[in-house]
Design a protein around this motif. Sequence first.
Motif, PDB file in Angstrom:
ATOM      1  N   PRO A 160       0.831  -1.208   0.000  1.00  0.00           N
ATOM      2  CA  PRO A 160       0.000   0.000   0.000  1.00  0.00           C
ATOM      3  C   PRO A 160       0.870   1.263   0.000  1.00  0.00           C
ATOM      4  CG  PRO A 160      -0.681  -1.543   1.720  1.00  0.00           C
ATOM      5  CD  PRO A 160       0.631  -2.034   1.202  1.00  0.00           C
ATOM      6  N   GLU A 161       0.328   2.345  -0.499  1.00  0.00           N
ATOM      7  CA  GLU A 161       1.073   3.608  -0.514  1.00  0.00           C
ATOM      8  C   GLU A 161       1.515   3.996   0.887  1.00  0.00           C
ATOM      9  OE1 GLU A 161      -0.916   6.801  -2.445  1.00  0.00           O
ATOM     10  OE2 GLU A 161      -1.192   5.723  -4.344  1.00  0.00           O
ATOM     11  N   SER A 162       0.671   3.721   1.866  1.00  0.00           N
ATOM     12  CA  SER A 162       1.019   4.081   3.244  1.00  0.00           C
ATOM     13  C   SER A 162       2.230   3.283   3.738  1.00  0.00           C
ATOM     14  CB  SER A 162      -0.175   3.841   4.170  1.00  0.00           C
ATOM     15  OG  SER A 162      -0.617   2.489   4.071  1.00  0.00           O
ATOM     16  N   THR A 163       2.363   2.050   3.284  1.00  0.00           N
ATOM     17  CA  THR A 163       3.516   1.234   3.674  1.00  0.00           C
ATOM     18  C   THR A 163       4.784   1.739   3.004  1.00  0.00           C
ATOM     19  OG1 THR A 163       2.111  -0.713   3.995  1.00  0.00           O
ATOM     20  CG2 THR A 163       4.465  -1.112   3.679  1.00  0.00           C
ATOM     21  N   VAL A 164       4.691   2.085   1.725  1.00  0.00           N
ATOM     22  CA  VAL A 164       5.845   2.649   1.021  1.00  0.00           C
ATOM     23  C   VAL A 164       6.308   3.922   1.711  1.00  0.00           C
ATOM     24  CG1 VAL A 164       6.635   3.691  -1.142  1.00  0.00           C
ATOM     25  CG2 VAL A 164       5.230   1.621  -1.190  1.00  0.00           C
ATOM     26  N   ALA A 165       5.363   4.770   2.084  1.00  0.00           N
ATOM     27  CA  ALA A 165       5.709   6.024   2.769  1.00  0.00           C
ATOM     28  C   ALA A 165       6.373   5.739   4.106  1.00  0.00           C
ATOM     29  CB  ALA A 165       4.466   6.886   2.960  1.00  0.00           C
ATOM     30  N   ALA A 166       5.867   4.743   4.818  1.00  0.00           N
ATOM     31  CA  ALA A 166       6.456   4.387   6.112  1.00  0.00           C
ATOM     32  C   ALA A 166       7.877   3.870   5.937  1.00  0.00           C
ATOM     33  CB  ALA A 166       5.589   3.347   6.813  1.00  0.00           C
ATOM     34  N   CYS A 167       8.109   3.062   4.917  1.00  0.00           N
ATOM     35  CA  CYS A 167       9.462   2.538   4.666  1.00  0.00           C
ATOM     36  C   CYS A 167      10.418   3.660   4.284  1.00  0.00           C
ATOM     37  CB  CYS A 167       9.424   1.491   3.564  1.00  0.00           C
ATOM     38  SG  CYS A 167       8.577  -0.037   4.021  1.00  0.00           S
ATOM     39  N   SER A 219      10.397  -8.778  12.224  1.00  0.00           N
ATOM     40  CA  SER A 219      10.988  -8.424  13.525  1.00  0.00           C
ATOM     41  C   SER A 219       9.908  -8.058  14.532  1.00  0.00           C
ATOM     42  CB  SER A 219      11.953  -7.246  13.368  1.00  0.00           C
ATOM     43  OG  SER A 219      13.083  -7.611  12.627  1.00  0.00           O
ATOM     44  N   CYS A 220       8.960  -7.246  14.105  1.00  0.00           N
ATOM     45  CA  CYS A 220       7.891  -6.823  15.005  1.00  0.00           C
ATOM     46  C   CYS A 220       7.018  -8.008  15.416  1.00  0.00           C
ATOM     47  CB  CYS A 220       7.040  -5.749  14.340  1.00  0.00           C
ATOM     48  SG  CYS A 220       7.902  -4.207  13.986  1.00  0.00           S
ATOM     49  N   ARG A 221       6.701  -8.864  14.459  1.00  0.00           N
ATOM     50  CA  ARG A 221       5.836 -10.012  14.750  1.00  0.00           C
ATOM     51  C   ARG A 221       6.506 -11.006  15.703  1.00  0.00           C
ATOM     52  NH1 ARG A 221       1.457 -10.905  11.317  1.00  0.00           N
ATOM     53  NH2 ARG A 221       1.195  -9.270   9.754  1.00  0.00           N
ATOM     54  N   ILE A 222       7.800 -11.204  15.546  1.00  0.00           N
ATOM     55  CA  ILE A 222       8.506 -12.141  16.426  1.00  0.00           C
ATOM     56  C   ILE A 222       8.340 -11.720  17.881  1.00  0.00           C
ATOM     57  CG2 ILE A 222      10.835 -12.773  17.183  1.00  0.00           C
ATOM     58  CD1 ILE A 222      11.570 -13.224  14.290  1.00  0.00           C
ATOM     59  N   GLY A 223       8.470 -10.435  18.155  1.00  0.00           N
ATOM     60  CA  GLY A 223       8.288  -9.957  19.521  1.00  0.00           C
ATOM     61  C   GLY A 223       6.847 -10.026  19.984  1.00  0.00           C
ATOM     62  N   LEU A 246       1.889 -14.427  15.314  1.00  0.00           N
ATOM     63  CA  LEU A 246       3.041 -14.382  14.431  1.00  0.00           C
ATOM     64  C   LEU A 246       2.632 -14.262  12.968  1.00  0.00           C
ATOM     65  CD1 LEU A 246       6.157 -14.582  14.306  1.00  0.00           C
ATOM     66  CD2 LEU A 246       5.886 -17.068  14.154  1.00  0.00           C
ATOM     67  N   THR A 247       1.533 -14.890  12.590  1.00  0.00           N
ATOM     68  CA  THR A 247       1.203 -15.003  11.163  1.00  0.00           C
ATOM     69  C   THR A 247      -0.020 -14.211  10.721  1.00  0.00           C
ATOM     70  OG1 THR A 247      -0.112 -17.007  11.599  1.00  0.00           O
ATOM     71  CG2 THR A 247       2.224 -17.308  11.051  1.00  0.00           C
ATOM     72  N   ALA A 248      -0.838 -13.747  11.643  1.00  0.00           N
ATOM     73  CA  ALA A 248      -2.119 -13.129  11.258  1.00  0.00           C
ATOM     74  C   ALA A 248      -1.916 -11.885  10.401  1.00  0.00           C
ATOM     75  CB  ALA A 248      -2.913 -12.770  12.511  1.00  0.00           C
ATOM     76  N   GLY A 249      -2.572 -11.866   9.266  1.00  0.00           N
ATOM     77  CA  GLY A 249      -2.601 -10.675   8.432  1.00  0.00           C
ATOM     78  C   GLY A 249      -1.331 -10.373   7.663  1.00  0.00           C
ATOM     79  N   ILE A 250      -0.445 -11.363   7.502  1.00  0.00           N
ATOM     80  CA  ILE A 250       0.781 -11.113   6.733  1.00  0.00           C
ATOM     81  C   ILE A 250       0.415 -10.735   5.300  1.00  0.00           C
ATOM     82  CG2 ILE A 250       2.780 -12.239   5.679  1.00  0.00           C
ATOM     83  CD1 ILE A 250       3.286 -13.700   8.178  1.00  0.00           C
ATOM     84  N   GLY A 251       1.022  -9.679   4.806  1.00  0.00           N
ATOM     85  CA  GLY A 251       0.738  -9.201   3.467  1.00  0.00           C
ATOM     86  C   GLY A 251      -0.431  -8.254   3.395  1.00  0.00           C
ATOM     87  N   GLU A 252      -1.179  -8.139   4.486  1.00  0.00           N
ATOM     88  CA  GLU A 252      -2.321  -7.226   4.536  1.00  0.00           C
ATOM     89  C   GLU A 252      -2.054  -6.058   5.497  1.00  0.00           C
ATOM     90  OE1 GLU A 252      -5.521  -9.691   5.770  1.00  0.00           O
ATOM     91  OE2 GLU A 252      -5.393 -11.014   4.019  1.00  0.00           O
ATOM     92  N   ARG A 253      -1.416  -6.377   6.612  1.00  0.00           N
ATOM     93  CA  ARG A 253      -1.063  -5.376   7.616  1.00  0.00           C
ATOM     94  C   ARG A 253       0.449  -5.382   7.774  1.00  0.00           C
ATOM     95  NH1 ARG A 253      -1.584  -6.479  14.060  1.00  0.00           N
ATOM     96  NH2 ARG A 253      -0.955  -4.424  14.835  1.00  0.00           N
ATOM     97  N   PHE A 254       1.069  -4.255   7.450  1.00  0.00           N
ATOM     98  CA  PHE A 254       2.521  -4.148   7.558  1.00  0.00           C
ATOM     99  C   PHE A 254       2.851  -3.301   8.782  1.00  0.00           C
ATOM    100  CE2 PHE A 254       1.875  -5.206   3.122  1.00  0.00           C
ATOM    101  CZ  PHE A 254       2.891  -6.120   2.875  1.00  0.00           C
ATOM    102  N   LEU A 255       3.545  -3.912   9.735  1.00  0.00           N
ATOM    103  CA  LEU A 255       3.771  -3.254  11.019  1.00  0.00           C
ATOM    104  C   LEU A 255       4.763  -2.102  10.937  1.00  0.00           C
ATOM    105  CD1 LEU A 255       3.710  -6.380  13.353  1.00  0.00           C
ATOM    106  CD2 LEU A 255       1.890  -4.742  12.883  1.00  0.00           C
ATOM    107  N   VAL A 256       5.435  -1.947   9.797  1.00  0.00           N
ATOM    108  CA  VAL A 256       6.299  -0.778   9.608  1.00  0.00           C
ATOM    109  C   VAL A 256       5.491   0.508   9.717  1.00  0.00           C
ATOM    110  CG1 VAL A 256       6.049  -0.682   7.086  1.00  0.00           C
ATOM    111  CG2 VAL A 256       8.166   0.133   8.159  1.00  0.00           C
ATOM    112  N   GLU A 257       4.186   0.420   9.521  1.00  0.00           N
ATOM    113  CA  GLU A 257       3.330   1.604   9.636  1.00  0.00           C
ATOM    114  C   GLU A 257       3.033   1.962  11.086  1.00  0.00           C
ATOM    115  OE1 GLU A 257      -0.024   2.019   7.046  1.00  0.00           O
ATOM    116  OE2 GLU A 257       0.679   0.438   5.699  1.00  0.00           O
ATOM    117  N   GLU A 258       3.459   1.131  12.022  1.00  0.00           N
ATOM    118  CA  GLU A 258       3.117   1.340  13.429  1.00  0.00           C
ATOM    119  C   GLU A 258       4.339   1.655  14.285  1.00  0.00           C
ATOM    120  OE1 GLU A 258       0.496  -1.805  14.808  1.00  0.00           O
ATOM    121  OE2 GLU A 258      -0.342  -2.015  12.786  1.00  0.00           O
TER     122      GLU A 258
END
Length: 456
Positions: A22-29, A136-140, A253-265
């Motif tokens: 998503p554009e929001s993920t690109v912006a976050a990265c 990294s975020c999901r592992i924690g 660990l796995t919920a929402g992979i590819g749909e929710r990118f934690l880099v936005e948080e």
Amino acid sequence: MAEGVTDRLCAAYAAIGYDDLPESTVAACSRVLLDATGVMLAASGMAAEARPFIELAARSPGPCTILGTGLTAAAPQAALANGALAHALDYEDTFDAAFAHPNASLVPALLALAQEKGGIDGKRLIAAIAVGCDLSCRIGLALDRPMEEGGWYPPPINAAFGAALGAAHLLALDARALRDALSMMLCQAVMPGEIKYSQRTVLRAVREAFPAQAAVTSAQLAAGGVAGVEAPLEGRAGFYALFAGGEFSPERLTAGIGERFLVEELTFKPWPSCRGTHPFIEIGLELAAAGPDRIESIEVEVSPVQQMLVEPPERKRAPEVVIDAKFSIPFAMAVAIVRGRAGLDDFSAAALRDEAILAMARRISARIAADPALDRGAGGAATVRLKDGTHRRDQIPLARGAPSRPMSEDELAAKFADCASRAAVRPGEDQVRKLADAIRDPSAITNMRSLFEPIS
């Protein structure tokens, strides 16, 4: 035992490309890359602790930039040096929900690999940041037992696996090879909690050097066909078994992979110190405006997570090294009260000897308060007793910088410019502006080897 978790993760991440973000993920990265680059540049001129890592790296010729120095090295060594820089000032982004620094080893590893391989564009780098940070975020988040119970120091360990995954993703490896890269990281990623207790060590400052280098090595070996283990995360002697007694949630660990990118948080830091000190810096800045001379004493209320930032009290009120000062609530709060700010120049060797700061720190005591109103290590409260006998209580449920209380784009740009101006080899204002513009538009970067040309 949850079988197949690593395979599901790797299959999902291998399928993600730039166009899936998503554009929001690109912006976050892009924000991650801008912030991390600025922090490393500043550390090159301010963090003496990183100098031995830079000198060692520069002995290995290669095309990879050691940021802020004018030096280059081979990819593993450049990642080592830039990893040392990435956390040395404790100014990089964080993930509050899991007390993580997901990008301090990831970005150095990706920059080194991209420059060494050549032909890698900005889109591939952004996609690698997105998936590496996410893991990294999901592992924690998936932990059901604190890693500290086993004597480990979690942030650089958790981040190491995201760095390895991101590095392998950058090289366009398939799902099995991503798993192999995680396997090889499992053979390397450690960080003992002892670094929290040793009074004079600077390892806590340069800790990300080790996982950054290991991530490059892991990805390169996986690309070379080295087979790893079948279940590096969930196996009976895998990551969660070794570091958390097998207690974790496969669902988290796995919920929402590819749909929710934690880099936005992520949280981006307004102040260069441990995130757990930030609510008290914020309170301290308010007290500075009210007049430091009026303060008789302060009692801070901290969560159990923040306990390491107030104990032992004598050491935290008078730290011996700068990185320990950044992990001290009494010292960081005293800096804010006495100086009315808490910037890069306020955490220095000179500040450690500032009698006004030390005197204020001696007036600050602490108590542990498991208060659900204080956000897990990123919030805090303080009761202030004034010399006229009156009291005031200040509470910050969640310190500035978090997604709900973010730094503005202008503030992030100003932070980058300030950091870049402190590099060991200082670029001009026009050079800094050109670099920032390039990072803000990663899709226009056709070859990552050219990214740092504006400041070369």
